[in-house]
Every structure is written in structure tokens, then in C-alpha cells.
Design a protein around this motif. Structure first.
Motif, PDB file in Angstrom:
ATOM      1  N   ASP A 134      -4.588  12.547  -2.545  1.00 37.87           N
ATOM      2  CA  ASP A 134      -3.274  12.066  -2.185  1.00 37.87           C
ATOM      3  C   ASP A 134      -2.301  12.290  -3.688  1.00 37.87           C
ATOM      4  OD1 ASP A 134      -0.780  10.992  -1.747  1.00 37.87           O
ATOM      5  OD2 ASP A 134      -1.465   9.102  -1.628  1.00 37.87           O
ATOM      6  N   GLU A 168       0.324  12.580  -4.628  1.00 40.51           N
ATOM      7  CA  GLU A 168       1.534  11.831  -4.885  1.00 40.51           C
ATOM      8  C   GLU A 168       1.493  10.356  -4.969  1.00 40.51           C
ATOM      9  OE1 GLU A 168       4.136  12.734  -1.431  1.00 40.51           O
ATOM     10  OE2 GLU A 168       4.448  14.855  -2.025  1.00 40.51           O
ATOM     11  N   GLN A 202      -0.475  10.815 -10.236  1.00 43.05           N
ATOM     12  CA  GLN A 202       0.732  11.162 -10.888  1.00 43.05           C
ATOM     13  C   GLN A 202       0.378  10.711 -12.479  1.00 43.05           C
ATOM     14  OE1 GLN A 202       2.921  12.883  -9.961  1.00 43.05           O
ATOM     15  NE2 GLN A 202       4.047  12.387  -8.400  1.00 43.05           N
ATOM     16  N   HIS A 232      -3.583  18.210  -4.297  1.00 36.60           N
ATOM     17  CA  HIS A 232      -2.818  17.387  -3.313  1.00 36.60           C
ATOM     18  C   HIS A 232      -3.326  17.879  -1.783  1.00 36.60           C
ATOM     19  CE1 HIS A 232       0.120  14.879  -1.111  1.00 36.60           C
ATOM     20  NE2 HIS A 232       0.552  16.062  -0.652  1.00 36.60           N
TER      21      HIS A 232
END
Length: 461
Positions: free
Chosen positions: A402, A404, A409, A421
Motif C-alpha cells: 500500500d 499510499e 509515504q 505500490h
């Protein structure tokens, strides 16, 4: 001697996969001791650790079990598997004297906790609790005076707290890499009828590699660079960004110097074993805790990715084993996948543990493969960091991230590592650099490996 081999287990920190002289990727890399191990032992070219960061990786290694069994996935939830016997306890029960020298970082342990080496089977210890020092140990300073000089925040970030022997603080103003080598060497040389197991956990080659002795900086023509202090005008976050890839002047040079000096200590240990007539009867293992890091200019060629990620560059590591007396020798390569989880069953098996003890692990006994038998090329290995997971089954590897998520991040912006991703599939036998994503053209394999991984995760509950 009792007929059981001595054992020297060396674990470094953030050593890049390519950064071994004998591989020839960079002529500036000087690792004669590791080259010697590879030339006389077995190089496990598909050697993995169980996590792309240090704490859960080290927790898995010392217990021989997937650390996810007790909820250890990332820095925030990693901890020592205190319900399981450690490698040191297993070997101690077989009559070994045991010593631990170096970095400890299984989680947020404190003095006296079971995660500290004197409380999980090590007789003699000299160590620093990196979990109390932002995951690192300073290369040069460990004293009350340094704590006062740096200030409350910087003494934690720059990791200058005193070292420990047993539960007692011990100060060191000097080069930690040399001190670890010296103490491990003295432990090896102590007169005893018992076989020995020593674990040396170097803080090299973790970031802040400019922390070198003045004579070593001068010999290499490298500038002095100051650590961050509380009194500095610049905030730590900005200072840190200027101290890692790509912003640190001479960053690769500092890193290679630390690597060379750690290798020098390894060479001294190998020389000592030969001088004492113990080399044939001693298992020597070298690996690092996770892939090379963008924080310190490590090189993972030809692998993609780095520390923090589940690309191969985050989890496939230098992994060398030598035991001439057990025929784990000859300068051979073992290309079948192997794991750091295999060290416990392999080492206790070589030490003469009963088969039922050897079998109490998520790893496998690599003894036959290291001695020349064909390894298990179809083996299945798993990784799970909550926000990213991967599975390798035979030559195929499926990974999901993931990208995001806040954690991904943060890795991307603070540590300059790219976790990726989504879902991707690779054939590592033809594409070890993970350049050709096969997910779209092989959906059946994506479904099979996804189910395999979810079944594994469910079985750990």
C-alpha cells in the motif's frame, strides 16, 4: 574439545548486497576477510532475512521463528519473542559457553528485560540498546559526559549512551567496531573445555558513517563531519536530510571506510581461530540484518530496492557460512533460497541437538545443503510488514504494498526509499532485479500465491 563445533555468528547492519570485494561490482570495495570466507566456505546467493528492517529481522533470527507469530511486523510493534528459547539458550543447554558483543535492537527493551542478552542465554555480554537510541549506536562515544554534551534529544538521536556489560553501564570513548572485535576475540581465546558460541552484532555499516577515528579520516583524506547537537540552530529533520543519500558529501567514501574497518575486525577473528588451531572446528556465519540502505550509500546491485522495502534489495543479503570440519567449505555457492530463520536449526543441529529440538523452528536445517547436497529450490518464504507483504515460492515472488499508506509515504520522503505500490509478480530465476512485472499476464499465479500467503498468515494466529 568435545567434538562439537565452535560457532561464531557475525551480524552486520545495513550492508549492501553488492558491497563485497569478490563480487567485483565496485573496485573501491575492500573486504578481504569476507572474500576469504567466500573463497573457503559457502556463499548463499539467495540468502534472505525475515524483514527489511532490523528489529523484526533480528527477533526472527535469534528465535528461529517468523516474528509475526508474536505480532512483530515493523518498528512500532517489534519485540523479542520472549516465550521462545533463544539460539543462545539452545546452545547453552548443549554445554556451550556463550558471548554476545554489539548492538541489540529487538524492540523497546530496557535494562534487565528478557530481550537483553544476559537474560536470554548469554554468559558474557557487552552491548548497547539501540531501541533506546533511535535504532543506532554511535561509533565513537558512549559515556555520561557525551550524554551531557549532546543534550537530551541529541544524545538519543546520536546514540551516545554508555554500553552495558550484564546490567551494568560501561563507558567507551573509542572506536566501537574495534572494541567489539577485541572483546569477541578475548572471549574466543579464553581457556575452556567447553565449545563456544559468540554472536558479534556490529553497528557497522549503519548510517552516520562519518563517525570514524581521526587517524582513519586523515589516512583516507576525508573531512571531519560533526554530529547533530541540541544547541545547533538547524532542526534535526533538516540536518538528517543532509546526512543521507544523496546529500552527504563523501557519503559513499565514509560507508566504504566503515565496511573496510569492520572487515578488518572479522579478519582478525579469522586469524585468531587459525592461530589457535580452531578454524577447522569452528562454524563462522556472516550476514547482515536487512538490505543496504539509502541512508548510508549501500549498493544492492543487481537487486532492486533497499532497506525498508520488500523488493529483493531489502531482504536478500550477504550470507556466508564456513565449517571445514563439516564440509561447509570449498568456495562453493548455494543458490537455493535460504533464510536467517534457518540459523537456529542449522547451528543447534551441528551442535548435536536431538532431532525434535532441531525441528522446533520455522526454519530448516541447512547442514546437508551446505555440505553439498542439492538445496530446496521450491521452498516457500514469507514476509509481512502490515502495509506490505511478499511471498517467494520456488522462483516466483509476489509482492504487495500500500504505497499510499502513511508508513510508505514516510519511507519515501524521510528515508528516500521507494516501496512501490500495488501487486507485482516476478520470476527471480530469470529476473533477479525485478524489472519485468508478470502480474497482468499470469493472473492464476497471482491468485495462487496470494492464497498461499493468506493461508500462511492465518496459520500464525
Amino acid at each position: 574439545m568435545t567434538g562439537r563445533p565452535n560457532i561464531v555468528l557475525i551480524v552486520s547492519d545495513d550492508h549492501g548486497y553488492a558491497d563485497r570485494g569478490y563480487l567485483g561490482h565496485d573496485q573501491q570495495v575492500r573486504t578481504p576477510a569476507l572474500d576469504r570466507l567466500a573463497a573457503t566456505g559457502v556463499d548463499c546467493t539467495n540468502g534472505y532475512v525475515s524483514a527489511p528492517i532490523c528489529s523484526p529481522s533480528r527477533a526472527g533470527l535469534i528465535t528461529g521463528h517468523y516474528q509475526q507469530r508474536w505480532g512483530a511486523h515493523w518498528f512500532n510493534d517489534s519485540r523479542f519473542g520472549d516465550h521462545l528459547p533463544s539460539l543462545a539458550e539452545r546452545l547453552g543447554a548443549l554445554g556451550y559457553r556463550t558471548g554476545y558483543f554489539g548492538k541489540v535492537h529487538y524492540g523497546p527493551e530496557d535494562v534487565g528485560d528478557r530481550a537483553c542478552p544476559p537474560h536470554h542465554g548469554f554468559d558474557e555480554t557487552y552491548y548497547g540498546l539501540a531501541g533506546k537510541q533511535q535504532g543506532r549506536l554511535n561509533y565513537l562515544h558512549h559515556s555520561a559526559a557525551a550524554v551531557e554534551e549532546y543534550g537530551p534529544e541529541a544524545s538519543w538521536r546520536m546514540a551516545v549512551q554508555p554500553m552495558l556489560t550484564g546490567d551494568t553501564e560501561v563507558e567507551l570513548e573509542g572506536f566501537l567496531t574495534e572494541e567489539l572485535g577485541r572483546r569477541a576475540g578475548a572471549f574466543i581465546e579464553a581457556e575452556s573445555e567447553q565449545p563456544f558460541f559468540t554472536m558479534i552484532a556490529f553497528n557497522a555499516v549503519h548510517n552516520f558513517c562519518w563517525q570514524l577515528p581521526e587517524d582513519e579520516l586523515a589516512a583516507r583524506g576525508l573531512p571531519v563531519r560533526a554530529d547533530w547537537h541540541d544547541a545547533d540552530d538547524q532542526g534535526y529533520a533538516d540536518w538528517y536530510d543532509g546526512s543521507i543519500t544523496p546529500n552527504l558529501d563523501h557519503g559513499r567514501d565514509y560507508y566504504l571506510a566503515q565496511l573496510e574497518l569492520m572487515d578488518r575486525e572479522i579478519g582478525r577473528l579469522l586469524d585468531r581461530l587459525e592461530r589457535l588451531g580452531l578454524a577447522d572446528d569452528t562454524i563462522v556465519v556472516y550476514l547482515t540484518d536487512n538490505g543496504g540502505s539509502p541512508c548510508n550509500y549501500g549498493d544492492n546491485t543487481p537487486l532492486r530496492g533497499s532497506k525498508y522495502t520488500l523488493w529483493e534489495g531489502g531482504i536478500r543479503v550477504p550470507y556466508l557460512v564456513r565449517w571445514p570440519g563439516g564440509n561447509w567449505s570449498g568456495g562453493r555457492t548455494l543458490d537455493a533460497p535460504v533464510s536467517s530463520l534457518d540459523l537456529l536449526p542449522t547451528l543447534v543441529g551441528a551442535a548435536g541437538a536431538a532431532p525434535e529440538i532441531v525441528a522446533q523452528s520455522d526454519g530448516v536445517d541447512l547442514g546437508p545443503a551446505l555440505a553439498g547436497a542439492d538445496g530446496d529450490h521450491d521452498r516457500v518464504l514469507h514476509w509481512d510488514c502490515d502495509f506490505q507483504w511478499a511471498v517467494r515460492a520456488g522462483g516466483l515472488k509476489l509482492r504487495w504494498c500500500d504505497g499510499e499508506s502513511p508508513r510508505a509515504q514516510g519511507i519515501r520522503t524521510v528515508e528516500r526509499a521507494e516501496p512501490g505500490h500495488g501487486t507485482s509478480l516476478y520470476d527471480l530465476r530469470s529476473d533477479p532485479g525485478e524489472q519485468h512485472d508478470l502480474a497482468a499476464e499470469r493472473p492464476d499465479e497471482v491468485a495462487r500465491l496470494t492464497a498461499l500467503h493468506h493461508d500462511w498468515a492465518a496459520a500464525l494466529q
